[in-house]
Scaffold this motif. Structure first.
Motif, mmCIF file in Angstrom:
data_model
loop_
_atom_site.group_PDB
_atom_site.id
_atom_site.type_symbol
_atom_site.label_atom_id
_atom_site.label_comp_id
_atom_site.label_asym_id
_atom_site.label_seq_id
_atom_site.Cartn_x
_atom_site.Cartn_y
_atom_site.Cartn_z
ATOM 1 N N VAL A 119 -28.534 -40.700 -24.203
ATOM 2 C CA VAL A 119 -28.267 -40.178 -25.560
ATOM 3 C C VAL A 119 -27.167 -41.003 -26.219
ATOM 4 C CG1 VAL A 119 -27.242 -38.242 -26.833
ATOM 5 C CG2 VAL A 119 -29.060 -37.808 -25.192
ATOM 6 N N GLY A 120 -26.082 -41.234 -25.482
ATOM 7 C CA GLY A 120 -24.970 -42.031 -26.019
ATOM 8 C C GLY A 120 -25.393 -43.441 -26.349
ATOM 9 N N TRP A 121 -26.153 -44.054 -25.427
ATOM 10 C CA TRP A 121 -26.611 -45.434 -25.621
ATOM 11 C C TRP A 121 -27.530 -45.532 -26.839
ATOM 12 C CZ3 TRP A 121 -31.194 -47.926 -22.699
ATOM 13 C CH2 TRP A 121 -31.267 -49.296 -22.998
ATOM 14 N N LEU A 122 -28.481 -44.613 -26.927
ATOM 15 C CA LEU A 122 -29.445 -44.638 -28.024
ATOM 16 C C LEU A 122 -28.779 -44.330 -29.362
ATOM 17 C CD1 LEU A 122 -32.408 -45.187 -28.306
ATOM 18 C CD2 LEU A 122 -32.895 -42.783 -27.963
ATOM 19 N N LEU A 123 -27.773 -43.472 -29.346
ATOM 20 C CA LEU A 123 -27.038 -43.130 -30.565
ATOM 21 C C LEU A 123 -26.348 -44.365 -31.137
ATOM 22 C CD1 LEU A 123 -26.492 -40.524 -32.188
ATOM 23 C CD2 LEU A 123 -24.396 -40.244 -30.877
ATOM 24 N N VAL A 124 -25.702 -45.133 -30.267
ATOM 25 C CA VAL A 124 -25.011 -46.355 -30.702
ATOM 26 C C VAL A 124 -26.016 -47.367 -31.249
ATOM 27 C CG1 VAL A 124 -23.690 -48.360 -29.895
ATOM 28 C CG2 VAL A 124 -23.054 -46.062 -29.131
ATOM 29 N N ILE A 125 -27.112 -47.587 -30.504
ATOM 30 C CA ILE A 125 -28.143 -48.539 -30.938
ATOM 31 C C ILE A 125 -28.741 -48.119 -32.280
ATOM 32 C CG2 ILE A 125 -30.494 -49.335 -30.410
ATOM 33 C CD1 ILE A 125 -29.690 -49.448 -27.475
ATOM 34 N N ASN A 126 -28.982 -46.815 -32.439
ATOM 35 C CA ASN A 126 -29.610 -46.302 -33.655
ATOM 36 C C ASN A 126 -28.732 -46.526 -34.884
ATOM 37 O OD1 ASN A 126 -31.803 -45.067 -34.895
ATOM 38 N ND2 ASN A 126 -30.937 -43.015 -34.723
ATOM 39 N N VAL A 127 -27.454 -46.170 -34.764
ATOM 40 C CA VAL A 127 -26.531 -46.310 -35.900
ATOM 41 C C VAL A 127 -26.291 -47.786 -36.233
ATOM 42 C CG1 VAL A 127 -24.161 -45.890 -36.677
ATOM 43 C CG2 VAL A 127 -25.409 -44.082 -35.505
ATOM 44 N N TYR A 128 -26.261 -48.623 -35.200
ATOM 45 C CA TYR A 128 -25.948 -50.048 -35.408
ATOM 46 C C TYR A 128 -27.142 -50.822 -35.961
ATOM 47 C CZ TYR A 128 -24.281 -54.781 -34.482
ATOM 48 O OH TYR A 128 -23.896 -56.094 -34.619
ATOM 49 N N MET B 226 -37.371 -53.097 -46.325
ATOM 50 C CA MET B 226 -36.640 -52.918 -45.073
ATOM 51 C C MET B 226 -35.927 -51.567 -45.018
ATOM 52 S SD MET B 226 -35.927 -54.076 -42.123
ATOM 53 C CE MET B 226 -36.484 -55.777 -42.151
ATOM 54 N N HIS B 227 -35.558 -51.016 -46.176
ATOM 55 C CA HIS B 227 -34.885 -49.703 -46.227
ATOM 56 C C HIS B 227 -35.785 -48.625 -45.618
ATOM 57 C CE1 HIS B 227 -32.407 -46.414 -47.915
ATOM 58 N NE2 HIS B 227 -33.569 -45.823 -48.109
ATOM 59 N N ASP B 228 -37.047 -48.588 -46.060
ATOM 60 C CA ASP B 228 -37.990 -47.579 -45.554
ATOM 61 C C ASP B 228 -38.319 -47.810 -44.086
ATOM 62 O OD1 ASP B 228 -38.140 -46.082 -47.818
ATOM 63 O OD2 ASP B 228 -39.978 -46.995 -48.572
ATOM 64 N N PHE B 229 -38.436 -49.075 -43.689
ATOM 65 C CA PHE B 229 -38.751 -49.397 -42.299
ATOM 66 C C PHE B 229 -37.637 -48.921 -41.365
ATOM 67 C CE2 PHE B 229 -38.397 -52.328 -38.683
ATOM 68 C CZ PHE B 229 -39.650 -52.146 -38.114
ATOM 69 N N LEU B 230 -36.387 -49.232 -41.718
ATOM 70 C CA LEU B 230 -35.245 -48.822 -40.891
ATOM 71 C C LEU B 230 -35.061 -47.300 -40.904
ATOM 72 C CD1 LEU B 230 -32.523 -51.530 -41.690
ATOM 73 C CD2 LEU B 230 -33.967 -51.352 -39.663
ATOM 74 N N LYS B 231 -35.346 -46.687 -42.047
ATOM 75 C CA LYS B 231 -35.222 -45.234 -42.161
ATOM 76 C C LYS B 231 -36.219 -44.540 -41.227
ATOM 77 C CE LYS B 231 -34.947 -41.680 -45.787
ATOM 78 N NZ LYS B 231 -35.192 -41.404 -47.220
ATOM 79 N N TYR B 232 -37.449 -45.043 -41.215
ATOM 80 C CA TYR B 232 -38.482 -44.513 -40.323
ATOM 81 C C TYR B 232 -38.045 -44.658 -38.871
ATOM 82 C CZ TYR B 232 -42.954 -44.427 -37.808
ATOM 83 O OH TYR B 232 -43.969 -44.155 -36.920
ATOM 84 N N ASP B 233 -37.549 -45.843 -38.524
ATOM 85 C CA ASP B 233 -37.084 -46.128 -37.171
ATOM 86 C C ASP B 233 -35.911 -45.235 -36.775
ATOM 87 O OD1 ASP B 233 -38.419 -47.866 -35.530
ATOM 88 O OD2 ASP B 233 -36.804 -49.348 -35.484
ATOM 89 N N PHE B 234 -35.004 -45.032 -37.722
ATOM 90 C CA PHE B 234 -33.801 -44.227 -37.463
ATOM 91 C C PHE B 234 -34.178 -42.787 -37.102
ATOM 92 C CE2 PHE B 234 -30.508 -41.269 -38.829
ATOM 93 C CZ PHE B 234 -29.357 -41.816 -38.271
ATOM 94 N N PHE B 235 -35.058 -42.182 -37.886
ATOM 95 C CA PHE B 235 -35.404 -40.782 -37.649
ATOM 96 C C PHE B 235 -36.313 -40.614 -36.425
ATOM 97 C CE2 PHE B 235 -33.869 -40.298 -42.020
ATOM 98 C CZ PHE B 235 -33.057 -39.182 -41.853
ATOM 99 N N GLN B 236 -37.156 -41.613 -36.136
ATOM 100 C CA GLN B 236 -37.954 -41.532 -34.904
ATOM 101 C C GLN B 236 -37.037 -41.575 -33.679
ATOM 102 O OE1 GLN B 236 -41.324 -44.006 -34.008
ATOM 103 N NE2 GLN B 236 -42.561 -42.246 -34.555
#
Length: 269
Positions: free
Chosen positions: A209-218, A231-241
């Motif tokens: 969870v900690g590792w994925l949280l850092v990767i997700n925010v970064y 790219m905004h929509d692509f990253l947004k989709y990736d972030f919420f998945q």
């Protein structure tokens, strides 16, 4: 400090974290888990015309069927999120969201994109864990009533959920020759194996969870990209998945690995 002492200290820290967050963790897990469905349902509302036109052009299915597809996605996802958060008809909501995942996998040709297919399967793993949790809640209403093997489906749901969740991490592995990538791959692979087989499960899941949280925010910082750029929509989709998979892992932390795991078998030894 020896390796066993270090592991013991880490487990103590994890147990302390669980004691402090026990009341709030399942709620946070559910919120994270449904976040991608919530975001996608809202996007269907705001991008109604674009989504309808895309489906109509891709599948040549006509205006009416394309509109039905968007409407089904909007109602199915937002309705499912409301039911899950309010803890009403959770099992039906989960089955509905399974259907949405399957529908989108075909409609958006995700079936032929291995990375996105694995992430969708990981999302399904999170829903399986939610189903397992809702089964245990349903049974708590009948406490004291004798049962014969009723927990087996729940245990296998938890096993399936754990195994599917780790598919998300396989999409994050980088096959580069630099030291950091190699180290990340080794540590990440070790952790996902631990979660999959159910050994030191809560500690491994919490670390992921900690590792994925850092990767997700970064890496998925969509808020830093102007909204008019694709790219905004692509990253947004990736972030919420990714946030949804974090929710699934938090459910593993909150519920434990279940009966089909090495942690449970250790208690019998």
């Amino acid at each position: 400090m020896g390796q066993n002492d270090l592991m013991s200290t880490a487990e103590d820290v994890a147990d302390q974290f669980l004691r402090v967050t026990k009341q709030y963790l399942p709620h946070l897990a559910r919120l994270c888990l449904i976040s991608t469905f919530l975001e996608d349902g809202i996007r269907m509302w705001f991008q109604w015309n674009e989504q309808r036109d895309y489906i109509e052009a891709t599948w040549s299915c006509g205006y009416f069927l394309a509109t039905c597809f968007v409407l089904l996605n909007l109602i199915g996802q937002l309705g499912g999120c409301v039911l899950i958060l309010s803890r009403n008809f959770v099992q039906y909501a989960c089955f509905g969201l399974f259907g949405i995942i399957a529908l989108q996998t075909v409609a958006y040709s995700i079936l032929w994109d291995l990375k996105f297919l694995m992430r969708n399967l990981a999302l399904g793993g999170g829903l399986l864990l939610l189903l397992a949790e809702s089964r245990s809640e349903g049974k708590s209403m009948f406490a004291g009533v004798p049962s014969m093997g009723e927990s087996s489906p729940k245990q296998y749901m938890q096993l399936g959920g754990r195994v599917l969740l780790v598919l998300m991490f396989m999409t994050l592995l980088h096959f580069d020759s630099n030291f950091f990538s190699i180290l990340q791959n080794i540590v990440g692979t070790a952790l996902i194996i631990l979660v999959a087989i159910g050994f030191k499960t809560k500690l491994a899941a919490l670390t992921l969870v900690g590792w994925l949280l850092v990767i997700n925010v970064y890496f998925n910082a969509f808020w830093t990209i102007p909204t008019y750029k694709p790219m905004h929509d692509f990253l947004k989709y990736d972030f919420f998945q990714t946030t949804s998979v974090i929710g699934g892992l938090l459910l593993v932390v909150a519920l434990g690995p279940g009966g089909v795991s090495m942690d449970e078998k250790k208690k019998e030894w």
